[in-house]
Design a protein around this motif. Sequence first.
Motif, short mmCIF file in Angstrom:
data_model
loop_
_atom_site.label_atom_id
_atom_site.label_comp_id
_atom_site.label_asym_id
_atom_site.label_seq_id
_atom_site.Cartn_x
_atom_site.Cartn_y
_atom_site.Cartn_z
N GLY A 100 0.83 -1.21 0.00
CA GLY A 100 0.00 0.00 0.00
C GLY A 100 0.85 1.25 0.00
O GLY A 100 1.90 1.30 -0.66
N ARG A 101 0.44 2.25 0.77
CA ARG A 101 1.12 3.54 0.77
C ARG A 101 1.30 4.06 2.20
O ARG A 101 0.58 3.66 3.11
CB ARG A 101 0.33 4.56 -0.04
CG ARG A 101 0.17 4.20 -1.52
CD ARG A 101 -0.63 5.25 -2.27
NE ARG A 101 -2.02 5.31 -1.81
CZ ARG A 101 -2.89 6.24 -2.19
NH1 ARG A 101 -2.50 7.21 -2.99
NH2 ARG A 101 -4.13 6.21 -1.74
N VAL B 29 -0.70 8.90 0.94
CA VAL B 29 -2.15 8.89 0.85
C VAL B 29 -2.70 10.31 0.80
O VAL B 29 -3.52 10.65 -0.07
CB VAL B 29 -2.77 8.10 2.02
CG1 VAL B 29 -4.29 8.30 2.07
CG2 VAL B 29 -2.44 6.62 1.89
N ARG C 104 0.95 2.26 7.77
CA ARG C 104 0.73 2.29 6.32
C ARG C 104 -0.74 2.01 6.04
O ARG C 104 -1.45 1.42 6.85
CB ARG C 104 1.62 1.24 5.63
CG ARG C 104 3.11 1.59 5.69
CD ARG C 104 3.98 0.54 5.01
NE ARG C 104 3.68 0.37 3.61
CZ ARG C 104 4.14 1.16 2.64
NH1 ARG C 104 4.92 2.19 2.94
NH2 ARG C 104 3.83 0.93 1.38
N ILE C 105 -1.20 2.43 4.86
CA ILE C 105 -2.59 2.23 4.43
C ILE C 105 -2.59 1.17 3.33
O ILE C 105 -1.92 1.34 2.31
CB ILE C 105 -3.22 3.54 3.90
CG1 ILE C 105 -3.06 4.67 4.95
CG2 ILE C 105 -4.69 3.31 3.58
CD1 ILE C 105 -3.74 4.39 6.27
N THR C 106 -3.30 0.08 3.55
CA THR C 106 -3.34 -1.03 2.61
C THR C 106 -4.12 -0.64 1.35
O THR C 106 -4.86 0.34 1.35
CB THR C 106 -3.99 -2.25 3.26
OG1 THR C 106 -5.36 -1.94 3.57
CG2 THR C 106 -3.26 -2.64 4.53
N PRO C 107 -3.99 -1.41 0.27
CA PRO C 107 -4.74 -1.08 -0.96
C PRO C 107 -6.25 -1.05 -0.77
O PRO C 107 -6.94 -0.35 -1.51
CB PRO C 107 -4.33 -2.20 -1.93
CG PRO C 107 -2.96 -2.62 -1.45
CD PRO C 107 -3.02 -2.49 0.04
N ASP C 108 -6.79 -1.80 0.21
CA ASP C 108 -8.24 -1.76 0.45
C ASP C 108 -8.63 -0.71 1.48
O ASP C 108 -9.77 -0.71 1.97
CB ASP C 108 -8.76 -3.13 0.86
CG ASP C 108 -8.10 -3.66 2.13
OD1 ASP C 108 -7.13 -3.02 2.60
OD2 ASP C 108 -8.53 -4.71 2.65
#
Length: 551
Positions: free
Chosen positions: A153-154, A159, A200-204
């Motif tokens: 993710g990011r 984000v 971190r922020i996952t793709p979902d």
Amino acid sequence: MDTTPHVPEQQRSDESSDGQPTVRTTPAADLPTAPAVPPVPSGTIAGSLLASRYRLRTRVGTDPAACAEFWRAEDTILRRDVAVTVLRRPAPGVVLGDDLSDTARAEQMVVRALRSGSFEHSGCARLLDVLTPGAASLPEDVLGAAVTEWVPGRSLGEVVADGLIKPLAAARAVAPLAAAAEAAHRHGLVLGCDHPQRVRITPDGRAQLCFALPRHDVTPADDVRGLGAVLYTLLTSHWPLSSADAARAGLSAAEPTPGGALPPPSELRPGVPVELDTLTHGTLGPDGVPGHVHTAAAVQRLLTEVVAEDDRMALFPPAHDGVPSAPGDVWQDRGRTVAPTDPQRRRKMTIALTALGAAVLVVLGYLGVQLGAMFVDNGAPPIVVEGEPVQPDQAQPQIAPPPAGPTVGGVAVEVYDQGGDPDNADRAARIIDHDPATAWGTSTYYQQFPAYRPGIGIMVSFASAVQLSELTIDSPSRGTVVEIRSAPSTDATLAETEKITEVTLGTGRTPVSLDGSQPVEHVLLWITKLSGGGSAYSSEIGEVEFRRAGA
């Protein structure tokens, strides 16, 4: 990184024609003096190899307060990406504000990481390895390291760099991280989510802790502030805690008001619900102020309520939040300007529509009674026997079969899992909500129990001890094996529970006889075998009915 010293060509031994080395016999006095070996460079540069296994690839952050560096690395044995938190020896002259030596501080942080080795939660990356201080496999300037799963993710900075996100998306993102912090605090652990580069922020769209080894003095209260800070950042694009950490993470620091308080997110962007304003104020405000939030459990509960409220209001147009509609959104902007709305508008509309629906049902019920009376044949007079009117067609009453026993409602339901990671804990109450359409289910496992865990269960508690004759399990998961156990308390270990019986579920309703069992106050439905096969094992329970012994 290959650490084999470079040997000049003229100093290498010759090889014979058959490939075997030939040893030179030059007298020692004729050999030149070997040059001094240069000092070994820092062990934390791109390409460095830790413990002969983890190759550092990209440094993605630092936490100077913990003397920690965050690296994306490669596990050269399993060929996968991992996250490595490296504890560096402080630079000369750097004072960290305590009386601990570098080694003692690192040991405390590593011991805390080792204690968390058995803790797993979907809101934080799983700990894979811990490299202890002073290990021979570590460079001299590295005091220790922790290896966790890499979170795809990011970063937070990446984000928010793309622009504001919807307030409810921010609430949904932080909810699993809050659940992880709440579970960690119950086990006497901390996450260290008060640093922006650890999350971190996952793709979902889920916030997940990626890097371990928080400062040795971090407390659960710091985690609570960290949860509020992550939510505040997703809502406003500003980090509200350390401005130095904000700069390192590529974030803008939040600017306090002249009175020293942080401006609420609703002042910085439109559409923020008042509940999220209140939550950020409660987590980031000083202790002792009204509305201060002390626990991660309170953060999780409020976020869950906000998300659930938004789900209930899905049929109503959302308040304008300054974020363009996504292609998959039900409500689209259509390029028009939306005027500011009353924050309570959707709730008021819900109450009004509910009242209107109730009134319509009352009117329809009255009309139904009147229409039914018009078509009833009242020509035959009633027969009076001892003063009681009886219609002629009621002379031979229908005799219903005797009931099997009154049902007993569970007072409380919770997922029973002493490993610290209960599957879908927020759905446990669905098994006693008298609605077979709703269900609780386990996670999907790649292998059958007990490969990952010995089992998982549902603990049902009654107001007082009851004598049960039978229970019925409504489930679509054919082949699931369930042990019915009595428990002295909800937090009893499995060894302290007593097995009453065992059943293999079919498809639909499976009755289970409990004749001869003793009165129980807590009943554990312990799943020892899941339904499914191949690499997908899971089980689901729609409804459980308990019947009391006796008529």
